[in-house]
Design a protein around this motif. Structure first.
Motif, PDB file in Angstrom:
ATOM      1  N   ASP A   5       0.832  -1.207   0.000  1.00 22.42           N
ATOM      2  CA  ASP A   5       0.000   0.000   0.000  1.00 22.42           C
ATOM      3  C   ASP A   5       0.869   1.261   0.000  1.00 22.42           C
ATOM      4  O   ASP A   5       0.568   2.240  -0.690  1.00 22.42           O
ATOM      5  CB  ASP A   5      -0.939   0.016   1.205  1.00 22.42           C
ATOM      6  N   LEU A   6       1.939   1.217   0.779  1.00 18.55           N
ATOM      7  CA  LEU A   6       2.852   2.352   0.843  1.00 18.55           C
ATOM      8  C   LEU A   6       3.511   2.599  -0.511  1.00 18.55           C
ATOM      9  O   LEU A   6       3.577   3.738  -0.985  1.00 18.55           O
ATOM     10  CB  LEU A   6       3.917   2.119   1.921  1.00 18.55           C
ATOM     11  N   LEU A   7       3.975   1.545  -1.161  1.00 14.74           N
ATOM     12  CA  LEU A   7       4.622   1.679  -2.463  1.00 14.74           C
ATOM     13  C   LEU A   7       3.648   2.191  -3.520  1.00 14.74           C
ATOM     14  O   LEU A   7       4.010   3.022  -4.366  1.00 14.74           O
ATOM     15  CB  LEU A   7       5.238   0.360  -2.900  1.00 14.74           C
ATOM     16  N   GLY A  13       1.843   9.255  -5.864  1.00 13.87           N
ATOM     17  CA  GLY A  13       2.293  10.601  -5.528  1.00 13.87           C
ATOM     18  C   GLY A  13       3.287  11.142  -6.533  1.00 13.87           C
ATOM     19  O   GLY A  13       3.189  12.297  -6.968  1.00 13.87           O
ATOM     20  N   PHE A  14       4.258  10.307  -6.916  1.00 12.09           N
ATOM     21  CA  PHE A  14       5.216  10.736  -7.935  1.00 12.09           C
ATOM     22  C   PHE A  14       4.542  10.997  -9.268  1.00 12.09           C
ATOM     23  O   PHE A  14       4.836  11.977  -9.950  1.00 12.09           O
ATOM     24  CB  PHE A  14       6.329   9.690  -8.114  1.00 12.09           C
ATOM     25  N   ALA A  15       3.618  10.118  -9.660  1.00 14.46           N
ATOM     26  CA  ALA A  15       2.914  10.289 -10.931  1.00 14.46           C
ATOM     27  C   ALA A  15       2.093  11.580 -10.927  1.00 14.46           C
ATOM     28  O   ALA A  15       2.096  12.336 -11.903  1.00 14.46           O
ATOM     29  CB  ALA A  15       2.012   9.088 -11.207  1.00 14.46           C
ATOM     30  N   ALA A  19       2.699  14.905 -13.293  1.00 11.54           N
ATOM     31  CA  ALA A  19       1.615  15.425 -14.132  1.00 11.54           C
ATOM     32  C   ALA A  19       1.370  16.908 -13.863  1.00 11.54           C
ATOM     33  O   ALA A  19       1.180  17.692 -14.785  1.00 11.54           O
ATOM     34  CB  ALA A  19       0.336  14.622 -13.892  1.00 11.54           C
ATOM     35  N   VAL A  20       1.388  17.294 -12.604  1.00  9.55           N
ATOM     36  CA  VAL A  20       1.198  18.707 -12.250  1.00  9.55           C
ATOM     37  C   VAL A  20       2.357  19.540 -12.775  1.00  9.55           C
ATOM     38  O   VAL A  20       2.160  20.634 -13.308  1.00  9.55           O
ATOM     39  CB  VAL A  20       1.035  18.871 -10.724  1.00  9.55           C
ATOM     40  N   LYS A  21       3.581  19.046 -12.648  1.00 12.27           N
ATOM     41  CA  LYS A  21       4.759  19.771 -13.143  1.00 12.27           C
ATOM     42  C   LYS A  21       4.656  20.009 -14.642  1.00 12.27           C
ATOM     43  O   LYS A  21       4.904  21.107 -15.127  1.00 12.27           O
ATOM     44  CB  LYS A  21       6.022  18.987 -12.825  1.00 12.27           C
ATOM     45  N   GLU A  22       4.278  19.004 -15.385  1.00 14.76           N
ATOM     46  CA  GLU A  22       4.144  19.134 -16.836  1.00 14.76           C
ATOM     47  C   GLU A  22       3.014  20.094 -17.211  1.00 14.76           C
ATOM     48  O   GLU A  22       3.127  20.859 -18.150  1.00 14.76           O
ATOM     49  CB  GLU A  22       3.900  17.766 -17.487  1.00 14.76           C
TER      50      GLU A  22
END
Length: 102
Positions: A5-7, A13-15, A19-22
């Motif tokens: 679940d953590l992974l 979170g990274f994805a 997406a927000v950065k792009e």
């Protein structure tokens, strides 16, 4: 199960962050869109009979600030007289930086 679940959470979170950065990355306004914005902003003051814009952005400095800009022009015919106006538009935002009568 908790490590799984953590992974999954970390991966999501990274994805989401990527997406927000792009989505927030500074993209240039197309020259066609910049020309359309200039015409919309000026058309209520003068009747526009013609227009043009350079398709390649260029470096421009104003008030000690650097910009990538599009240069273009407008023509207006009123009372049988044609007037020319040159403009400089910020390629990133489409903001008119300069508008001069010739």
């Amino acid at each position: 199960m908790k490590i799984k679940d953590l992974l999954v959470g970390v991966a999501l979170g990274f994805a989401a962050g990527y997406a927000v950065k792009e989505a927030c990355a500074a993209k240039s306004v197309s020259p066609e869109k910049a020309l359309k914005q200039v015409k919309e902003n000026v058309s209520h003051r003068i009747p526009i009979s013609g227009s043009w814009i350079h398709m390649n952005p260029e470096h421009y400095e104003k008030n000690e600030l650097d910009y990538n800009v599009y240069r273009g022009g407008l023509s207006s015919t009123a009372s049988g007289e044609t007037k020319q106006m040159d403009f400089v538009v910020d390629a990133k935002t489409g903001t008119i930086l300069e508008l001069e009568k010739q």
